[in-house]
Design a protein around this motif. Structure first.
Motif, PDB file in Angstrom:
ATOM      1  N   UNK A 271       0.856  -1.185   0.000  1.00  0.00           N
ATOM      2  CA  UNK A 271       0.000   0.000   0.000  1.00  0.00           C
ATOM      3  C   UNK A 271       0.893   1.237   0.000  1.00  0.00           C
ATOM      4  N   UNK A 272       0.640   2.169  -0.937  1.00  0.00           N
ATOM      5  CA  UNK A 272       1.487   3.355  -1.051  1.00  0.00           C
ATOM      6  C   UNK A 272       0.629   4.610  -1.186  1.00  0.00           C
ATOM      7  N   UNK A 273       1.050   5.686  -0.498  1.00  0.00           N
ATOM      8  CA  UNK A 273       0.365   6.974  -0.610  1.00  0.00           C
ATOM      9  C   UNK A 273       1.341   8.089  -0.270  1.00  0.00           C
ATOM     10  N   UNK A 274       0.955   9.342  -0.598  1.00  0.00           N
ATOM     11  CA  UNK A 274       1.724  10.512  -0.162  1.00  0.00           C
ATOM     12  C   UNK A 274       0.936  11.232   0.915  1.00  0.00           C
ATOM     13  N   UNK A 275       1.674  11.705   1.907  1.00  0.00           N
ATOM     14  CA  UNK A 275       1.071  12.478   2.992  1.00  0.00           C
ATOM     15  C   UNK A 275       1.554  13.918   2.860  1.00  0.00           C
ATOM     16  N   UNK A 276       0.638  14.870   2.829  1.00  0.00           N
ATOM     17  CA  UNK A 276       1.007  16.270   2.714  1.00  0.00           C
ATOM     18  C   UNK A 276       1.573  16.773   4.044  1.00  0.00           C
ATOM     19  N   UNK A 277       2.365  17.825   3.950  1.00  0.00           N
ATOM     20  CA  UNK A 277       2.960  18.413   5.144  1.00  0.00           C
ATOM     21  C   UNK A 277       2.889  19.925   5.117  1.00  0.00           C
TER      22      UNK A 277
END
Length: 581
Positions: free
Chosen positions: A384-390
């Motif tokens: 499972x892969x995703x981007x998390x904003x910061x």
């Protein structure tokens, strides 16, 4: 018509009283080349019958696609037993337990969130009936009533330990009868009130399963079945091993004493197991009561034949006990199967997992993490892969219902492990530019027994940072069923903290049984000449993996190790003795 019948308290075969002396040998846990060896040893021990389960998930791995080849060729196994002069007891119920993945149920059943298992639920029964339409016609010519060796069939397995749905049990009985199964039908349950009440049905012979206190067990059966022959359908003379737990053993003298007690009562017996074999590939089951406990690769079971087929102290103790009641010919065993130590193998090439994803899978996009079964996957790993904003201040990364073991990577760097039996969150802060989150989840085996049987794999609920669920996921199924497109290299040997495939080659002049040691390795999967040998884990108890000679080639052999955590030295060793811990 040749049929095992019941008159009073005795089995009758060909007009004479008959005692079933049986042993469990699972064709699916043994390479076919060794079936004859194991069956000859069973006969040499003084037994006249072999018993085996039939796992639905082996024979229908995908809905509507049936498989009866290689170690799944149940017809060949039964015919061979008959040729060797043995009777056969078959247990073709849709559920088998057997410490086998999902108790033999196919994983694709779980793609339906509404699926009800092991009960009078039409969508489930329709899947069972479709399976029976394929399986039972294959068995009919093998029945004793058709001139074959099969004396009896089980309709369900230890059902009273699970449920009380008599309509379901009667459906299975009638489904078998309607498809020509005209031999003795039976149930098997533990010798306790609720188990017998839940598992018995009218006009089906009841048997009991136990490992000790035979008189008490049979007395309880008599309360519910006042007449008929006594038989222990599963005499638990050993036990199975779980990861991170001690190796299970039981003294041979204790086994012989309980057997003597049964035979003195005039009872019949089926040894569970006579020979255990191996949970090749991803096919081990798991227990889930107080905690999730996956089973190891070996199904040695500390029984009459060891995992590699070698007679143990129990074999000789059991034969000696049987000789008190049955006149046996002199002991004659088949030629012993040689074991060899092929020594060290240098793993000379590697292929990092994250560089090989396109060779192994096709990505799909989903709003939320979804379990394997929703994506048509049964076994192996899922990413499972995703981007998390910061930016985000430190919060706890929570994998809500992870099944079963997850490796977490942040911007490609190993960040931590979350395990089903220790589902602790991990503190994570996010920089202004955000970060890449990858979660590699291993299916370590579906629950095979008990009330928690429904056991989808992967991340089954969601992933949170703090109380906020993370969405927009790229998911890759990684069943590792075909490794042919991997690209290996001898350069830039992989970072030790990255999951990677390692490949080495070794020469064999004369193939023999051997045992693989992975000292210095952590956890992963082994493939020999394309065959998925199974799991290893440094936490044990098992420290070796059994490699039957038929898996080896004369000349060059390929060994691939998929290691999750890296290795201190990329060398494995083939030895000539097992180490079960």
């Amino acid at each position: 018509m040749r049929k095992l019948s019941i008159v009073g308290d005795q089995f009758i075969w060909e007009g004479r009283p008959y005692r079933l002396l049986s042993g469990a040998v699972h064709y699916f846990r043994i390479v076919p080349e060794y079936w004859r060896d194991r069956l000859l040893k069973l006969k040499a021990c003084g037994l006249n019958t072999v018993e085996t389960y039939i796992p639905w998930n082996l024979h229908e791995p995908e809905e509507g696609r049936f498989y009866f080849e290689g170690n799944a060729d149940i017809e060949a196994f039964v015919r061979l037993a008959g040729e060797l002069g043995l009777h056969v007891i078959l247990r073709p119920s849709p559920y088998i337990c057997a410490e086998w993945e999902f108790g033999g149920l196919p994983a694709w059943l779980l793609a339906d969130d509404n699926m009800r298992l092991r009960c009078d639920y039409e969508p489930y029964l329709s899947k069972v009936d479709a399976y029976f339409d394929e399986l039972l016609p294959r068995l009919r010519p093998l029945l004793s009533t058709s001139g074959g060796p099969v004396l009896a069939l089980q309709i369900e397995n230890e059902y009273g330990s699970y449920g009380s749905d008599k309509a379901y049990l009667n459906h299975l009985k009638n489904a078998m009868i309607a498809r020509g199964m005209d031999v003795l039908l039976f149930t098997s349950d533990g010798p306790e009130d609720h188990m017998l009440q839940g598992g018995m049905i009218d006009r089906v012979f009841a048997t009991v399963n136990f490992g000790s206190r035979a008189k008490e067990a049979f007395a309880k059966l008599r309360e519910y079945q006042p007449t008929g022959p006594l038989i222990c359908m599963e005499f638990w003379n050993g036990w199975f091993d779980r990861w991170m737990k001690p190796h299970q053993t039981r003294p041979a003298a204790e086994v012989a004493e309980t057997l003597d007690e049964m035979l003195a009562l005039g009872a019949s017996v089926n040894f569970y197991m006579f020979h255990g074999g191996t949970n090749f590939g991803f096919m081990n089951g798991a227990n889930l009561f107080d905690e999730y406990e996956p089973l190891v690769n070996s199904y040695d079971y500390d029984t009459l034949l060891g995992e590699s087929g070698k007679p143990t102290e129990k074999f000789y103790a059991v034969r000696k006990t049987i000789e008190k009641y049955v006149e046996l010919p002199p002991l004659e065993l088949p030629p012993s199967i040689e074991a060899r130590a092929y020594g060290n193998v240098q793993m000379s090439e590697s292929a990092p997992l994250f560089a090989q994803l396109d060779a192994l899978s096709t990505p799909v996009r989903r709003a939320c993490p979804e379990p394997m079964e929703k994506l048509g996957q049964a076994y192996g790993f899922i990413l499972y892969s995703t981007r998390i904003s910061g930016p985000r201040s430190e919060m706890e990364l929570v994998l809500q219902e992870v099944r079963d073991r997850a490796l977490i990577f942040v911007d490609g760097v190993f960040f931590g492990t979350v395990e089903r039996w220790d589902p602790q969150g991990i503190p994570l802060s996010v920089p202004a530019e955000g970060l890449q989150l990858d979660i590699l989840v291993e299916n370590m085996g579906r629950v095979n027994y008990g009330p928690q049987l429904r056991d989808p794999k992967g991340i089954t609920s969601g992933v949170r940072l703090g109380y906020q669920f993370l969405h927009d996921w790229i998911i890759r199924t990684l069943p590792l069923s075909d490794l042919r497109d991997l690209i290996f290299s001898t350069e830039n040997f992989v970072d030790q903290l990255q999951p990677a495939f390692y490949r080495g080659n070794f020469q064999v002049d004369d193939p023999a049984d051997t045992f693989l040691r992975l000292d210095g390795w952590s956890k992963g999967q082994v493939f020999i000449n394309g065959f998925n040998l199974g799991r290893y884990w440094e936490k044990g108890p098992t420290q070796t993996m059994y490699v039957p000679a038929p898996l080896l080639h004369q000349g060059n052999n390929e060994l691939i190790v998929f290691e999750l955590h890296g290795t201190r030295k990329a060398v494995v060793t083939f030895v000539d003795k097992p180490d079960l811990g």
